[in-house]
Motif scaffolding. Structure first.
Motif, mmCIF file in Angstrom:
data_model
loop_
_atom_site.group_PDB
_atom_site.id
_atom_site.type_symbol
_atom_site.label_atom_id
_atom_site.label_comp_id
_atom_site.label_asym_id
_atom_site.label_seq_id
_atom_site.Cartn_x
_atom_site.Cartn_y
_atom_site.Cartn_z
ATOM 1 N N VAL A 186 -2.498 11.680 -3.442
ATOM 2 C CA VAL A 186 -3.624 11.187 -2.591
ATOM 3 C C VAL A 186 -3.729 11.860 -1.168
ATOM 4 N N LEU B 46 -5.571 15.303 -2.528
ATOM 5 C CA LEU B 46 -7.050 15.030 -2.483
ATOM 6 C C LEU B 46 -7.785 15.205 -1.029
ATOM 7 N N GLY C 108 2.256 8.734 2.766
ATOM 8 C CA GLY C 108 1.043 9.011 1.993
ATOM 9 C C GLY C 108 1.600 9.799 0.881
ATOM 10 N N TYR D 282 6.732 0.228 12.158
ATOM 11 C CA TYR D 282 5.240 0.452 12.161
ATOM 12 C C TYR D 282 4.822 -0.349 10.728
HETATM 13 C C1 LIG Z 1 11.403 4.583 1.625
HETATM 14 C C2 LIG Z 1 9.901 4.064 1.698
HETATM 15 C C3 LIG Z 1 9.657 3.591 3.372
HETATM 16 C C4 LIG Z 1 8.450 3.367 3.707
HETATM 17 N N1 LIG Z 1 8.315 2.952 4.990
HETATM 18 C C5 LIG Z 1 7.234 2.646 5.555
HETATM 19 C C6 LIG Z 1 7.023 2.142 6.766
HETATM 20 O O1 LIG Z 1 7.929 2.216 7.670
HETATM 21 N N2 LIG Z 1 5.865 1.688 7.155
HETATM 22 C C7 LIG Z 1 4.779 1.497 6.112
HETATM 23 O O2 LIG Z 1 3.661 0.877 6.730
HETATM 24 N N3 LIG Z 1 4.849 1.954 4.963
HETATM 25 C C8 LIG Z 1 6.052 2.459 4.464
HETATM 26 N N4 LIG Z 1 5.956 2.829 3.107
HETATM 27 C C9 LIG Z 1 5.036 2.517 2.107
HETATM 28 C C10 LIG Z 1 4.423 3.903 1.894
HETATM 29 O O3 LIG Z 1 3.558 4.332 3.206
HETATM 30 C C11 LIG Z 1 3.619 3.728 0.708
HETATM 31 O O4 LIG Z 1 4.492 3.269 -0.472
HETATM 32 C C12 LIG Z 1 2.747 4.900 0.491
HETATM 33 O O5 LIG Z 1 1.773 5.069 1.393
HETATM 34 C C13 LIG Z 1 2.160 4.983 -1.081
HETATM 35 O O6 LIG Z 1 1.382 3.833 -1.099
HETATM 36 P P1 LIG Z 1 1.632 2.852 -2.422
HETATM 37 O O7 LIG Z 1 2.820 2.631 -2.264
HETATM 38 O O8 LIG Z 1 0.360 1.921 -2.262
HETATM 39 O O9 LIG Z 1 1.122 3.821 -3.691
HETATM 40 P P2 LIG Z 1 -0.306 3.913 -4.559
HETATM 41 O O10 LIG Z 1 -1.378 4.442 -3.875
HETATM 42 O O11 LIG Z 1 -0.323 2.503 -5.017
HETATM 43 O O12 LIG Z 1 0.225 4.849 -5.632
HETATM 44 C C14 LIG Z 1 0.652 4.590 -6.915
HETATM 45 C C15 LIG Z 1 -0.079 5.741 -7.959
HETATM 46 O O13 LIG Z 1 -1.529 5.705 -7.995
HETATM 47 C C16 LIG Z 1 -1.959 6.910 -7.649
HETATM 48 N N5 LIG Z 1 -3.370 6.974 -6.681
HETATM 49 C C17 LIG Z 1 -3.434 5.933 -5.574
HETATM 50 N N6 LIG Z 1 -4.754 6.103 -5.235
HETATM 51 C C18 LIG Z 1 -5.183 7.306 -5.870
HETATM 52 C C19 LIG Z 1 -6.471 7.976 -5.674
HETATM 53 N N7 LIG Z 1 -7.589 7.787 -4.855
HETATM 54 N N8 LIG Z 1 -6.724 9.067 -6.713
HETATM 55 C C20 LIG Z 1 -5.656 9.489 -7.689
HETATM 56 N N9 LIG Z 1 -4.508 8.781 -7.724
HETATM 57 C C21 LIG Z 1 -4.455 7.424 -6.850
HETATM 58 C C22 LIG Z 1 -0.904 7.705 -6.462
HETATM 59 O O14 LIG Z 1 -1.031 9.232 -6.773
HETATM 60 C C23 LIG Z 1 0.325 6.938 -7.395
HETATM 61 O O15 LIG Z 1 0.567 7.884 -8.601
HETATM 62 C C24 LIG Z 1 7.531 3.252 2.759
HETATM 63 C C25 LIG Z 1 7.604 3.735 1.338
HETATM 64 C C26 LIG Z 1 9.009 3.742 0.991
HETATM 65 C C27 LIG Z 1 9.154 4.193 -0.620
#
Ligand SMILES: Cc1cc2nc3c(=O)[nH]c(=O)nc-3n(C[C@H](O)[C@H](O)[C@H](O)COP(=O)(O)OP(=O)(O)OC[C@H]3O[C@@H](n4cnc5c(N)ncnc54)[C@H](O)[C@@H]3O)c2cc1C
Ligand SMILES: CCCCCCCCCCCCC/C=C/C(=O)SCCNC(=O)CCNC(=O)[C@H](O)C(C)(C)COP(=O)(O)OP(=O)(O)OC[C@H]1O[C@@H](n2cnc3c(N)ncnc32)[C@H](O)[C@@H]1OP(=O)(O)O
Length: 624
Positions: free
Chosen positions: A409, A412, A405, A115
């Motif tokens: 986020v 919220l 997720g 995915y």
């Molecule tokens: C082990 C692992 C497996 C994964 N596997 C998959 C997969 O198979 N497929 C896939 O598509 N993805 C995958 N992911 C990705 C995962 O879905 C994302 O890391 C997750 O959705 C968080 O997004 P981000 O990394 O952009 O974090 P960010 O959104 O950049 O978060 C960073 C910080 O910003 C804060 N933040 C962000 N937006 C807001 C807001 N609007 N208000 C307040 N605070 C906010 C968050 O709370 C957090 O503290 C995986 C991640 C991990 C760690």
């Protein structure tokens, strides 16, 4: 108690059978996993997954049995994404024809899918994804492209080295207009030699937190350079592009694009209860074995589980494991009910399903990660050893606070749902489902606490009313403060920390309510219901820091080991020298130590090159 935990006698029987099948098969050994290099561990995952498939076919396992087999193998790998996300995404967003074509191959493992949604630059903000899918009417194809470095797909499990296909989420562009994020099926690798297809640069994103753990999974990076796919590989249940390139949105809510994430979030709640119960099982069993300090007169030392501080740290986790288990069973029912309603185009409960899955995933995974870390500390120094099973359990479950997720986020999103509900109540609309209590706003805003003794706190109605009043008052307070802001958006942003707290209070009310409802069912076993009532009281009371908890802990202590034995985990699945069923902790710790590669030689590698010269030189200097 086993039946109360598992949900039915059938569930106990199937789980026992699959757990023993895994524990008795040497291919599925995991005691040396944390000693393997990243490449050895990855190869071990491939071997286990292939062997699991072989056993599934040989034994004609049902889907339920095969899922349990994967669960008890307990090693994250590409199969998780194939079954947990790739297949559900096609089921939820593919047409009947597309499901027939692609699921036939997926179910036979003729293709391996992942995915691919998250990118280097965007994960939480799905609408910010940059990968493009531009329709070319001259060839009836979509051109899949990564226009920027930040649009590189980043994190998808299995993408790095294993998956042959993916559902790729990209901005659909046709007739020069950007219609936002849609799902597309892409082949990534040749089915002949597994080499990446032309225009696709693909690899692993590198090692992750903790030894063993998620390093068994090849989370990948992928860049697309104008890769062409047929138009019919756009998942077209929610929207279509005609042969001429016209965009046609079907009559379903666009949020169904997020349906796979909703599905996985509900499964993660059950995963959290399982992970938490494993950590609690280890800490309770070890706490009953471990003795430190005793009576001054040289009497026997005291079991650490008898110390009030140990109980006040550990028993809320024991109660939470059962609470999360029961709310996870309810959430699975809610998700199934919503899915059935969607089949008949009834979208009325979609917002509730989103809020419940998002909120419960967030609250249970955060609590579980914190609890596993505390269980390590509850086991003293030995909790820090890989052979305790706790470091790896922590490393595998910590990312659940982020994947599917980010927990803040998602809270919220729950807060947005609550604010909408509060405003609907103000305009006279009667709330239903998990927000029905908000309809009782007059009473709940004025009621005084009706609980004074521990016995009061074992009165479900009293507990429920306190949690309803707490959640409602926090939500109404946020709504009132937002209304004072220059705009709804500005107010929501300013109040977001308070909104997160209000969302947590609402979710904890759901968890407490479902625990209470579970206790109203017929529960098999002598004394089982009474024990669960005490755990329900502990779960509720520890959330509001009630000083009457000590009495409840004392009542649970005599049955603490029985309550964790009820989880019915094999020593293989628990993977812990501290949590062994037979309690033979010290010989197990000692035996595990010698398995470490460092002990293959009595004189360590590096002595001749680095240690001997240093020692000799220092010795020489000392004689001058
Ligand atoms: C082990 C692992 C497996 C994964 N596997 C998959 C997969 O198979 N497929 C896939 O598509 N993805 C995958 N992911 C990705 C995962 O879905 C994302 O890391 C997750 O959705 C968080 O997004 P981000 O990394 O952009 O974090 P960010 O959104 O950049 O978060 C960073 C910080 O910003 C804060 N933040 C962000 N937006 C807001 C807001 N609007 N208000 C307040 N605070 C906010 C968050 O709370 C957090 O503290 C995986 C991640 C991990 C760690
Ligand atoms: C056996 C070994 C064990 C190993 C472990 C195995 C365990 C199981 C396997 C797990 C493997 C995990 C692998 C990880 C995979 C991933 O991480 S996949 C990627 C996950 N990514 C996310 O979750 C991204 C999170 N972000 C979002 O969901 C969205 O961006 C958002 C935050 C919801 C915002 O979306 P946006 O389109 O911007 O909408 P809004 O403007 O906020 O809201 C608009 C309205 O839509 C409603 N809504 C939003 N989402 C949903 C939904 N899912 N369903 C229904 N409705 C939704 C929202 O409430 C708004 O409604 P109104 O208020 O009425 O307008």
């Amino acid at each position: 108690m086993k039946v109360a935990w598992a949900g039915s006698r059938h569930a106990v029987e199937v789980a026992d059978r699959m757990a023993c099948l895994v524990a008795s098969d040497p291919v599925f050994r995991k005691d040396t996993r944390t000693m393997l290099s990243r490449k050895e561990l990855f190869k071990d995952t491939l071997k286990k997954a292939a062997h699991a498939w072989k056993r599934t076919v040989e034994l004609h396992l049902t889907e339920e049995e095969a899922n349990l087999l994967r669960l008890y193998i307990d090693q994250p790998g590409y199969v998780d994404l194939h079954w947990v996300m790739f297949v559900p995404a096609i089921k939820g967003q593919g047409t009947e024809e597309q499901q027939k074509k692609w699921l036939t191959m997926a179910y036979k493992f003729q293709i391996i899918g992942t995915y691919a949604q998250t990118e280097l630059g965007h994960g939480s903000n799905v609408q910010g994804l940059e990968t493009t899918a531009t329709f070319d009417p001259s060839t009836d194809e979509f051109i899949m492209h990564s226009p920027t470095l930040t649009s590189s797909k980043w994190w998808p499990g299995g993408l790095g080295k294993t998956s042959t296909h993916a559902v790729v989420y990209a901005r659909l562009i046709t007739e020069g207009k950007d219609y936002g994020i849609h799902g597309f099926i892409m082949q990534l690798r040749s089915l002949d030699d597994h080499s990446p297809l032309p225009g696709i640069t693909i690899g692993d994103i590198g090692g992750k937190f903790g030894s063993g753990a998620y390093n068994s999974m090849d989370n990948g990076v992928m860049r697309l350079d104008h890769v062409r796919i047929p138009r019919d590989q756009m998942l077209m249940r929610l929207a279509q592009v005609t042969r001429e390139g016209k965009y046609v949105h079907s009559d379903v809510p666009k949020q169904l694009l997020y349906g796979t994430m909703v599905y996985v979030r509900q499964t993660i709640v059950a995963d959290a209860s399982r992970a938490l119960s494993r950590a609690v099982c280890i800490a309770v069993r070890y706490g009953a074995i471990r003795k430190q300090f005793g009576s001054k007169a040289g009497g026997p030392e005291t079991q650490v589980l008898n110390y009030k501080t140990q109980q006040s740290r550990l028993f809320p986790f024991l109660a939470s494991a059962y609470a999360f288990r029961f709310v996870g069973q309810w959430l699975k029912w809610l998700y199934t009910d919503v899915t059935q309603k969607l089949e008949s185009k009834d979208f009325s409960t979609l917002p509730e399903a989103h809020a419940c899955t998002a909120g419960l995933k967030s609250v249970t995974t955060s609590a579980t990660a914190d609890a596993i870390e505390e269980c390590q500390k509850l086991c003293g120094g030995h909790g820090y050893l890989n052979s305790s099973g706790l470091p790896e359990l922590f490393a595998v479950n910590l990312p659940a606070c982020t994947y599917e997720g980010d927990n803040v986020v998602l809270l919220l999103q729950v807060a947005r749902f609550l604010m909408k509900t509060v405003s609907q109540v103000a305009s006279g609309k009667q709330p239903v489902g998990t927000t029905a209590y908000m309809g009782n706003i007059q009473h709940l805003m004025q009621c005084k606490s009706v609980v004074n003794t521990v016995e009061d706190w074992l009165n479900p109605a009293a507990i429920k009313e306190v949690f309803e009043a707490r959640a409602l008052r926090m939500a109404v307070n946020c709504a009132q403060n937002i209304s004072k802001a220059p705009s709804q958006e500005e107010g929501f942003s300013e109040l977001s920390p308070d909104l997160v707290e209000a969302a947590v209070a609402h979710v904890q009310l759901i968890i407490v309510t479902k625990f209470i409802e579970k206790l109203q069912e017929d529960i098999l076993g002598h004394g089982v219901k009474e024990q669960l009532q005490k755990l329900c009281g502990i779960y509720a009371l520890h959330l509001i820091h009630n000083e009457r908890l000590g009495k409840l802990y004392a009542q649970v202590r005599p049955n603490a080991v029985a309550l964790v034995d009820a989880f019915d985990y094999t020593d293989h699945y628990l993977g812990s020298a501290l949590g062994r069923y037979d309690g033979d902790v010290y010989s197990a710790l000692y035996k595990e130590a010698w398995k470490d590669p460092l002990n293959e030689t009595v004189v360590p590698d590096g002595y001749q090159e680095h240690l001997r010269p240093l020692l000799k030189q220092q010795l020489k200097l000392s004689r001058l």
